[in-house]
Each structure stands twice: as structure tokens, then as C-alpha cells.
Design a protein around this motif. Structure first.
Motif, short mmCIF file in Angstrom:
data_model
loop_
_atom_site.label_atom_id
_atom_site.label_comp_id
_atom_site.label_asym_id
_atom_site.label_seq_id
_atom_site.Cartn_x
_atom_site.Cartn_y
_atom_site.Cartn_z
N ASP A 60 -12.93 2.09 7.76
CA ASP A 60 -12.58 1.41 6.52
C ASP A 60 -13.81 0.68 5.98
O ASP A 60 -13.70 -0.25 5.19
CB ASP A 60 -11.40 0.46 6.70
N LEU A 65 -14.65 5.44 -4.48
CA LEU A 65 -13.38 5.27 -5.18
C LEU A 65 -13.12 6.43 -6.12
O LEU A 65 -14.00 6.86 -6.87
CB LEU A 65 -13.39 3.95 -5.96
N VAL A 105 -4.94 -2.12 3.75
CA VAL A 105 -5.63 -0.92 4.21
C VAL A 105 -5.65 -0.85 5.73
O VAL A 105 -5.43 0.22 6.31
CB VAL A 105 -7.07 -0.86 3.63
N ASP A 138 -10.50 -0.04 -9.08
CA ASP A 138 -10.60 -0.88 -7.89
C ASP A 138 -9.30 -1.61 -7.56
O ASP A 138 -9.30 -2.55 -6.78
CB ASP A 138 -11.76 -1.86 -8.02
N SER A 139 -8.19 -1.15 -8.12
CA SER A 139 -6.90 -1.77 -7.80
C SER A 139 -6.51 -1.39 -6.37
O SER A 139 -6.88 -0.32 -5.88
CB SER A 139 -5.82 -1.31 -8.78
N PRO A 140 -5.78 -2.26 -5.65
CA PRO A 140 -5.43 -1.97 -4.25
C PRO A 140 -4.77 -0.60 -4.02
O PRO A 140 -5.15 0.09 -3.08
CB PRO A 140 -4.50 -3.13 -3.87
N ASN A 142 -5.17 2.13 -5.68
CA ASN A 142 -6.17 3.18 -5.87
C ASN A 142 -7.21 3.17 -4.75
O ASN A 142 -7.72 4.21 -4.36
CB ASN A 142 -6.86 3.05 -7.23
N VAL A 143 -7.51 1.99 -4.21
CA VAL A 143 -8.43 1.91 -3.06
C VAL A 143 -7.79 2.61 -1.86
O VAL A 143 -8.44 3.42 -1.18
CB VAL A 143 -8.77 0.43 -2.73
N SER A 146 -7.93 6.31 -2.30
CA SER A 146 -9.28 6.81 -2.02
C SER A 146 -9.52 6.92 -0.52
O SER A 146 -10.13 7.88 -0.04
CB SER A 146 -10.32 5.90 -2.67
N TYR A 147 -9.03 5.93 0.25
CA TYR A 147 -9.17 5.99 1.70
C TYR A 147 -8.38 7.18 2.26
O TYR A 147 -8.85 7.87 3.17
CB TYR A 147 -8.72 4.70 2.37
#
Length: 197
Positions: A60, A65, A105, A138-140, A142-143, A146-147
Motif C-alpha cells: 500500500d 491513481l 485501504v 484522489d477520493s477514498p 477511487n484510491v 486504484s489499489y
């Protein structure tokens, strides 16, 4: 005299007389008795062998992103485009789902390997991961999305994944196709042999 011969003589003149070192002399660890591999080396070996699934492989630390309106898609070699299209459009039944909405995350990082391993061990082939999607890059949600795009290809069990269609959650959910377990493959071979006679 050729240039390389001249360079060789210049090098020898600069270096002078050279003698080989005694075995182990001049080494930084020469005074220590040699023991087995260090804990770090053992951990790396175990991780490379697949023994530490889900802890070290899902980093992590950094992720590129993915824009919130870009769909996710991945398929291993040998997976046909028709299978991807069917997966994307919800052509396979939801056999299990993992809800990661509003979870940190780190918690998702722990939940994902266990979920995928259990689904694969129970011979499930198509699972849905619900993660959400934010409007900002960069919203949670969407982060996390991306992960997931970074983590899912690291699992051998994952053959393909794709963002879901609108009916199944749209860009806020991802279909994942798992490979058949050895047990399921053996059962499939047995069924085919029975049909052939």
C-alpha cells in the motif's frame, strides 16, 4: 604496439604487483562465523515461493491513481476477448461478493487475499468486489479502486477482472474471474471422459 597492448602495460604499471587474497581475508564478514540465511533472506525466499500470500505482495506504499471514469480491465494470456466481454456485461452469475465500501485501504488489503483464497478453494469462478467510485481522482473510493487494479493481477487465482456494467454497480464494482481449482479441473476431466464413453 597496438593500443590495447599499450593500455594493458599502462594498467600494470599503475597497479603494480598483485597477489590474491587468502580465502576469506579482507572481507567485511571475515571474522564472523558463517551461519544460515538471515531472517530477511528467509522471508524473501518464502514470499518468492508464495508462502506469505496477502501480506507482503499487496503493497500500500504507492499506486498510480486511475481516473474515476476509466474502467478497469485485465486478462491473462489465453483468456479470450469474448470471455472478457461476457464478464464485463455480467454474463456470469455472482457466486460471492466482497463489500469494501467505506473501508480503509489497510482493512481492504487484509480482506482481499482471504476472500479470493476462500472463493477459489470453494470452486467459485465469478465474484464481484464492490468498492465504490468517487468523482475526484484522489477520493477514498477511487484510491481503493486504484489499489485493487494494482493488487488483483498479483494473485495467481485471478484470470481476469473488469469494471461491472451499470446493473451490477458500474465503475463502483469489479467482476473478477478466478481460475479453476485443481479439484474442479479433475472433476471436469472426469465428466468429459464419461461423455466420451
Amino acid at each position: 604496439m597496438t593500443q590495447s597492448r599499450h593500455d594493458d602495460l599502462d594498467f600494470r604499471a599503475l597497479v603494480g604487483e598483485v597477489r590474491p587474497l587468502r580465502h576469506g581475508a579482507g572481507r567485511a564478514d571475515a571474522g564472523r562465523p558463517r551461519s544460515g540465511p538471515s531472517e530477511a533472506q528467509l522471508a524473501r525466499r518464502e514470499s518468492a515461493a508464495g508462502g506469505d500470500r496477502g501480506r507482503d505482495i499487496l503493497s500500500d506504499d504507492f499506486v498510480d491513481l486511475i481516473p474515476p471514469f476509466d474502467p478497469l480491465a485485465f486478462r491473462r494470456d489465453g483468456i479470450q476477448q469474448g470471455v472478457m466481454d461476457r464478464l464485463r456485461h455480467g454474463g456470469y452469475p455472482v457466486q460471492a461478493s466482497l463489500h469494501l465500501l467505506r473501508r480503509p485501504v489497510e482493512e481492504c488489503r487484509r480482506a482481499l487475499p482471504a476472500f479470493l483464497r476462500e472463493a477459489w478453494e470453494h470452486d467459485l469462478r465469478s465474484v464481484l468486489i464492490i468498492h465504490g467510485r468517487g468523482r475526484e481522482i484522489d477520493s477514498p473510493p477511487n484510491v481503493l479502486r486504484s489499489y485493487l487494479a494494482k493488487w488483483l493481477p498479483t494473485f495467481d487465482e485471478v484470470q481476469a477482472f473488469a469494471s461491472a456494467g451499470q446493473a451490477d454497480g458500474g465503475l463502483g464494482a469489479t467482476w473478477v474471474m478466478l481460475r479453476k481449482s485443481d479439484r474442479a479441473r479433475a472433476a471436469n476431466r472426469e465428466r468429459q471422459q464419461k461423455r466420451r464413453g
